[in-house]
Design a protein around this motif. Structure first.
Motif, short mmCIF file in Angstrom:
data_model
loop_
_atom_site.label_atom_id
_atom_site.label_comp_id
_atom_site.label_asym_id
_atom_site.label_seq_id
_atom_site.Cartn_x
_atom_site.Cartn_y
_atom_site.Cartn_z
N PRO A 237 60.43 43.93 16.21
CA PRO A 237 60.75 44.93 17.25
C PRO A 237 62.25 45.24 17.33
O PRO A 237 62.65 46.38 17.56
CB PRO A 237 60.26 44.28 18.54
N LEU B 161 57.63 46.93 22.32
CA LEU B 161 57.17 45.71 21.66
C LEU B 161 57.96 44.50 22.14
O LEU B 161 57.39 43.42 22.37
CB LEU B 161 57.30 45.85 20.14
N THR C 71 51.13 46.11 22.21
CA THR C 71 51.10 45.55 20.86
C THR C 71 51.33 46.65 19.83
O THR C 71 51.35 47.85 20.16
CB THR C 71 49.76 44.87 20.58
#
Length: 256
Positions: A42, A77, A88
């Protein structure tokens, strides 16, 4: 430039991993090298998103659209990893409304009332837009339009895009001795134009939501419109006649 970005990227990753390990050791988060990847990727999205947006601000390529998407996606994220929200990787489809946000700007407000001088110009623009330019693009296209190669030849242009950015550097161009019409029309994006000081030009620029900067004259907000004409435009043989119309974005015309 690439080496500088790589060094900065490695430095940021080391700082983030070290900080995460400290937070893990004091019990704030559950982090170890075995599950590090779920935190790292992320952050990668966020970093690359920021880089694309910063590159766009610096006019070194980049993209607002892809940069903002990856920044938002990576941030969501990361919020999930810290248990602030539930999001997700498979929830990426939930971000589809971002694709129509810019289009939504096209429905904001009505056009500003224009002066008699503007109406006179509008008649000229309407006639001119019926003429097909040598450089044409589809209104349904998405992406970058760049004209900055050394000695590129300037011809009439009719550039259209649903979402994308335009960069035209006339300081590097071969400009024939005639009046050259240039039209740019887009739902969302940024327009950046560089014009040499020895070239006469006229610009009619409009944005539904955004900002305009033409040779130091600025306007920003909703339904903005600016017109600019150099002193010797009417008598000049070599000159650029530019029409810019954006629904959302920014317009910048700079003399160099």
């Amino acid at each position: 430039m690439r080496n500088s970005f790589l060094r900065s990227f490695v430095a940021i990753m080391l700082i983030l991993v070290g900080a995460a390990l400290v937070l893990s050791n004091i019990g704030i988060i559950d982090f170890n090298m075995n599950n590090a990847w779920i935190y790292i990727y992320p952050v990668l999205f966020i970093i690359f998103g920021l880089k694309w947006m910063l590159d766009k601000i610096r006019y070194q390529g980049g993209s607002w659209i892809f940069g903002s998407f990856f920044f938002i996606f990576g941030s969501l994220l990361l919020f999930d990893r810290f248990e602030l929200i539930e999001f997700t990787f498979n929830d990426v489809y939930k971000l589809w409304p971002l694709l129509i946000v810019y289009i939504g700007f096209s429905f904001i407000g009505n056009s500003q009332k224009r002066s008699k001088w503007n109406i006179k110009w509008d008649k000229k623009w309407s006639k001119r837009n019926k003429v097909k330019g040598n450089y044409d693009s589809s209104f349904f296209s998405i992406g970058e339009h760049e004209f900055n190669q050394p000695n590129w030849k300037v011809e009439p242009m009719n550039l259209k895009s649903m979402a994308g950015d335009f960069y035209l550097d006339f300081s590097k161009a071969f400009i024939p001795e005639k009046e050259i019409p240039i039209t740019i029309n887009s739902l969302a994006g940024d327009v950046h134009i560089l014009i040499p000081e020895n070239i006469e030009f006229r610009v009619d620029a409009s944005v539904k939501a955004g900002e305009i900067d033409i040779a130091g004259r600025k306007a920003e907000g909703i339904n903005r419109h600016l017109m600019h004409e150099t002193v010797d435009y009417e008598t000049a043989i070599k000159k650029l006649d530019i029409l810019l119309d954006l629904k959302a974005g920014s317009i910048r015309v700079v003399t160099v």
